[in-house]
Write a protein that holds these residues in place. Structure first.
Motif, PDB file in Angstrom:
ATOM      1  N   THR A  12       0.836  -1.209   0.000  1.00 36.19           N
ATOM      2  CA  THR A  12       0.000   0.000   0.000  1.00 36.19           C
ATOM      3  C   THR A  12       0.866   1.253   0.000  1.00 36.19           C
ATOM      4  N   ASN A  26      -3.169  12.018   5.376  1.00 34.93           N
ATOM      5  CA  ASN A  26      -2.904  11.333   6.649  1.00 34.93           C
ATOM      6  C   ASN A  26      -1.536  11.758   7.159  1.00 34.93           C
ATOM      7  N   ASP A  71      -6.427   2.559   6.709  1.00 33.32           N
ATOM      8  CA  ASP A  71      -7.604   1.777   6.317  1.00 33.32           C
ATOM      9  C   ASP A  71      -7.266   0.303   6.166  1.00 33.32           C
ATOM     10  N   GLY A 128      -2.830   4.902   2.386  1.00 37.40           N
ATOM     11  CA  GLY A 128      -3.810   3.827   2.482  1.00 37.40           C
ATOM     12  C   GLY A 128      -3.597   2.931   3.699  1.00 37.40           C
ATOM     13  N   ALA A 154      -7.699   4.353  12.243  1.00 37.91           N
ATOM     14  CA  ALA A 154      -8.995   3.950  11.688  1.00 37.91           C
ATOM     15  C   ALA A 154      -9.546   2.668  12.318  1.00 37.91           C
ATOM     16  N   CYS A 155      -8.829   2.100  13.306  1.00 35.93           N
ATOM     17  CA  CYS A 155      -9.230   0.798  13.878  1.00 35.93           C
ATOM     18  C   CYS A 155     -10.399   0.918  14.843  1.00 35.93           C
ATOM     19  N   ALA A 187      -6.951  -1.328   9.536  1.00 33.71           N
ATOM     20  CA  ALA A 187      -8.292  -1.495  10.126  1.00 33.71           C
ATOM     21  C   ALA A 187      -9.009  -2.692   9.491  1.00 33.71           C
ATOM     22  N   ARG A 188      -8.882  -2.796   8.164  1.00 33.71           N
ATOM     23  CA  ARG A 188      -9.536  -3.922   7.462  1.00 33.71           C
ATOM     24  C   ARG A 188      -8.960  -5.265   7.888  1.00 33.71           C
TER      25      ARG A 188
END
Ligand code: SF4
Lengths: 225, 489
Positions: free
Chosen positions: A64, A224, A71, A68, A98-99, A74-75
């Motif tokens: 990434t 970010n 995110d 990115g 983002a978690c 978190a995913r």
């Protein structure tokens, strides 16, 4: 136990009576005719080799851009079903911004049982070795104590490419500081002790996910920080 | 060495029994051939393997020739980094030191990462006698410990057990040592590994004392290195408050840079991996990360006696990769237990009789546990000429002579009943003493084939009892190599 020390050293010296007295260790030659790295690669080739060798040893590899990363992390946590995530001091805050999982700090006082109750851990690394598919952690700020990447069952390790990637073992050792405790990780914990069938995760994390993160292209807006 | 293996039948009888055990032979054959083939592929990936091997040999030789210097440096560096160094001349001393250190913590159990040095000295038994329970945490070692068995391979100690046997051992024994095996445990490797994970985790999380060996110790920096796959090593090295490492004095290497050689040679040679899943290095203690007390016990136990033998000294270069086991036709058929020592296979055949002397029947028979085919030498990542040492030790058994035992020079008397072999051994010795003549000597062996015995003497006998001794090949290995591969060098 001092007498044993003298006894063992005296035995060593007697045993080496055939070594000429004037010989210094350096006089016994060590030819280092071996390679510093096995092949010439572009930065992109080195990164690709790292990814390939990590995957070959059953780590899950992701790539990434820096923007990115939050995110993606978190995913990955969500997909693993993690409700809590261990975070070493010094891990860049945006990485886990983002978690949804509850953040648990790596504290000197936390007990192994407390660590055992955490689902995942996110760290950076010190160096990654392309030829062997190895991540090296040295306890630096984004990495925390050795035990945090051992007890939880899921480890996400972020590697900054290309700065943290080297081609070979010799080039990695050059960069590392022996006074720090080092953990070299090549794929998840594994055993082949039962009829040589490879089984992942006897004691260490059963799932190792590696995120190779590149800087955003110059000029891109820094969304970010 | 320890009492663990006393009472072992000498190699011939043990090997004969093992050869009859078809399960064992099947397990072993499968294992050694699998690892052997994988290893060849891993090694072929590195174009500079021979240069790495030469460097590994030279670094170890440099260290051994100046071992006193490097041990003193190591001691200084470990001490400066917050560790405590102890010296043990023999097994009893090492066991006493470790027992004392464990008792000082007030604990009565310890977790252990697989360590051949502690097996060699019989540490678990010594601790047990003092009321301290030692839990082996390597999966294979756990299988061995629960089965009240002995390891049979350096790398995969439970290789002689198949999955059904392991299932039964877990089912019957785990409960006596801690968390029992789950109900209805099957014999799938994944389920068995999971049972071990649960059983051992409970021990790791409460452990206050860990005991380890080490693969390498760096004199320059005082750094210890443990190479492993499962993470049980990392558990033992980082969770307890006190860590005690028992390490043979030959495991020292001079510099941090030297690890670049061994960390390439070892994983590919042993597990046939580019790198093993985990490697841990530590230098003394680190604030709030890992054990706060670190003790290093430097073990002699026959190593200085081995060092005193100019031919046999090279056995101390061994990095315990186990590659020589996997190519050895005698090991493959006889199994690790037949060697009556923690060091099985070709390396055991030269190391054990040097560490322990050749007074016992088993130790006197070990130098014969070989067909001298030379495969072990070709595969050894630090180029130990095992056949050369075997012949040297055979000669010692047959002819007697001066050796060092417990630091004292003694004269061995020739063993009885070996007169017939003496002449053959002298011839072999001559050839090995004259490297230039080795090629010619091997051809000579080819030409004198009809003079060779149909049955091997000593431990080889059991092997030849169940098969015809292979013909000495027309072409020696070296000739073949020259012809097929050597040509393009
Ligand atoms: S003797 Fe050589 S091949 Fe055998 S275990 Fe030791 S290092 Fe490996």
């Amino acid at each position: 136990m001092n007498s044993s020390r003298e006894r063992v050293l005296a035995r060593v010296r007697r045993a080496l009576a055939d070594v000429p007295r004037e010989e210094r260790p350096r006089d016994h030659r060590v030819e280092r005719g071996y390679l510093r790295a096995h092949g010439e690669r572009t930065v992109e080739e080195t990164t690709a080799l790292l990814a390939e060798n990590l995957a070959d040893y059953r780590a899950v590899v992701h790539r990434t851009r820096a923007s990115g990363l939050p995110d993606l992390i978190a995913r990955l946590l969500e997909r693993h079903g993690s409700r809590s995530v261990l975070v070493p001091p010094g891990l860049p805050a945006p990485w886990t911004a983002a978690c949804h999982a509850t953040r648990v700090d790596d504290l000197a006082a936390s007990t192994p049982h407390e660590l055992d109750a955490v689902d995942s851990v996110v760290t950076g690394c010190a160096v990654a070795i392309a030829e062997t598919g190895t991540l090296v952690l040295d306890g630096g700020p984004g990495q925390g104590r050795r035990r945090i990447t051992l007890v939880p069952d899921h480890h996400i390790c972020v590697v900054r490419v290309p700065e943290q990637v080297v081609d070979s073992v010799p080039l990695a050792l050059e960069r590392l500081d022996p006074t720090r405790p080092l953990t070299w990780i090549s794929g998840p914990s594994a055993t082949s002790d039962i009829e040589l069938d490879r089984v992942e995760g006897v004691h260490g994390p059963r799932t190792l996910e590696v995120v190779l993160v590149e800087a955003d292209p110059a000029g891109a807006t820094d969304e970010n920080p | 060495m320890s009492g663990t293996y006393l009472g072992m039948p000498a190699f011939p009888r043990a090997a004969r029994d093992a050869v009859r055990d078809t399960t064992l032979r099947g397990n072993l054959r499968h294992a050694t051939h699998t690892i052997r083939d994988k290893r060849a592929r891993a090694v072929a990936e590195l174009a500079d393997w021979q240069e790495l091997r030469a460097a590994g040999k030279a670094i170890k030789d440099r260290t051994l020739r100046h071992l006193d210097h490097y041990l003193v440096r190591l001691e200084e560096a470990v001490t400066a980094a917050g560790g405590t160094v102890h010296w043990a001349a023999d097994a009893a001393e090492a066991n006493a030191i470790v027992t004392y250190l464990v008792k000082a913590t007030g604990e009565s159990e310890v977790v252990k990462v697989k360590s051949m040095a502690t097996q060699e000295i019989g540490l678990n038994e010594a601790l047990e006698a003092e009321g301290i329970r030692a839990y082996e945490t390597d999966l294979a070692e756990l299988i061995v410990q629960l089965g009240e068995d002995r390891p049979s391979h350096i790398l995969v100690p439970a290789i002689h057990r198949n999955r059904a046997e392991i299932r039964d051992i877990f089912d019957q024994e785990m409960g006596r040592w801690g968390r029992p095996a789950p109900e209805g445990l099957s014999d799938s490797p994944a389920e068995l590994a999971e049972a071990a994970r649960l059983h051992l985790r409970e021990k790791f999380l409460r452990a206050k004392v860990g005991i380890s060996g080490a693969n390498f110790m760096v004199a320059e920096t005082g750094t210890l290195v443990v190479v492993e796959s499962e993470g049980n090593g990392r558990m033992c090295l980082t969770l307890p408050e006190t860590l005690i490492s028992v390490v043979g004095i030959e495991k020292v290497v001079p510099t941090w840079q030297d690890l670049e050689v061994f960390l390439q040679l070892l994983p590919r040679s042993s597990t046939a991996e580019r790198m093993n899943p985990y490697t841990s290095t530590w230098t003394g203690t680190t604030d709030s990360d890992g054990p706060q007390n670190f003790h290093l016990v430097l073990l002699d136990n026959g190593r200085t006696d081995t060092l005193a033998d100019e031919v046999g000294r090279q056995a101390l270069r061994c990095i315990r990769c186990s590659a020589c086991l996997n190519v050895c036709p005698v090991y493959e058929r006889a199994g690790g237990h037949a060697y009556g020592s923690v060091y099985p296979g070709p390396i055991g055949a030269i190391l054990s009789p040097q560490l322990r002397g050749t007074a016992s029947e088993i130790d006197a028979s070990l130098p014969y546990a070989s067909s001298l085919c030379g495969a072990c030498y070709e595969v050894c990542p630090v180029a130990i000429d095992i056949p050369e040492v075997l012949v040297h030790l055979r000669e010692r058994v047959v002819q007697g002579g001066e050796v060092t035992r417990n630091g004292v020079k003694v004269t061995l008397r020739p063993a009885k009943g070996h007169a017939a072999e003496r002449a053959a051994m002298r011839a072999a010795r001559w050839a090995l003493d004259h490297p230039g003549a080795l090629r010619a000597g091997q051809r000579l062996a080819s030409r004198t084939r009809r003079l060779h015995p149909k049955r091997l003497p000593g431990p080889g006998r059991a092997w030849t009892d169940t098969r015809t001794l292979p013909e000495v090949p027309e072409e020696s290995f070296r000739d073949w190599w020259q012809r097929t591969r050597g040509g393009d060098r």
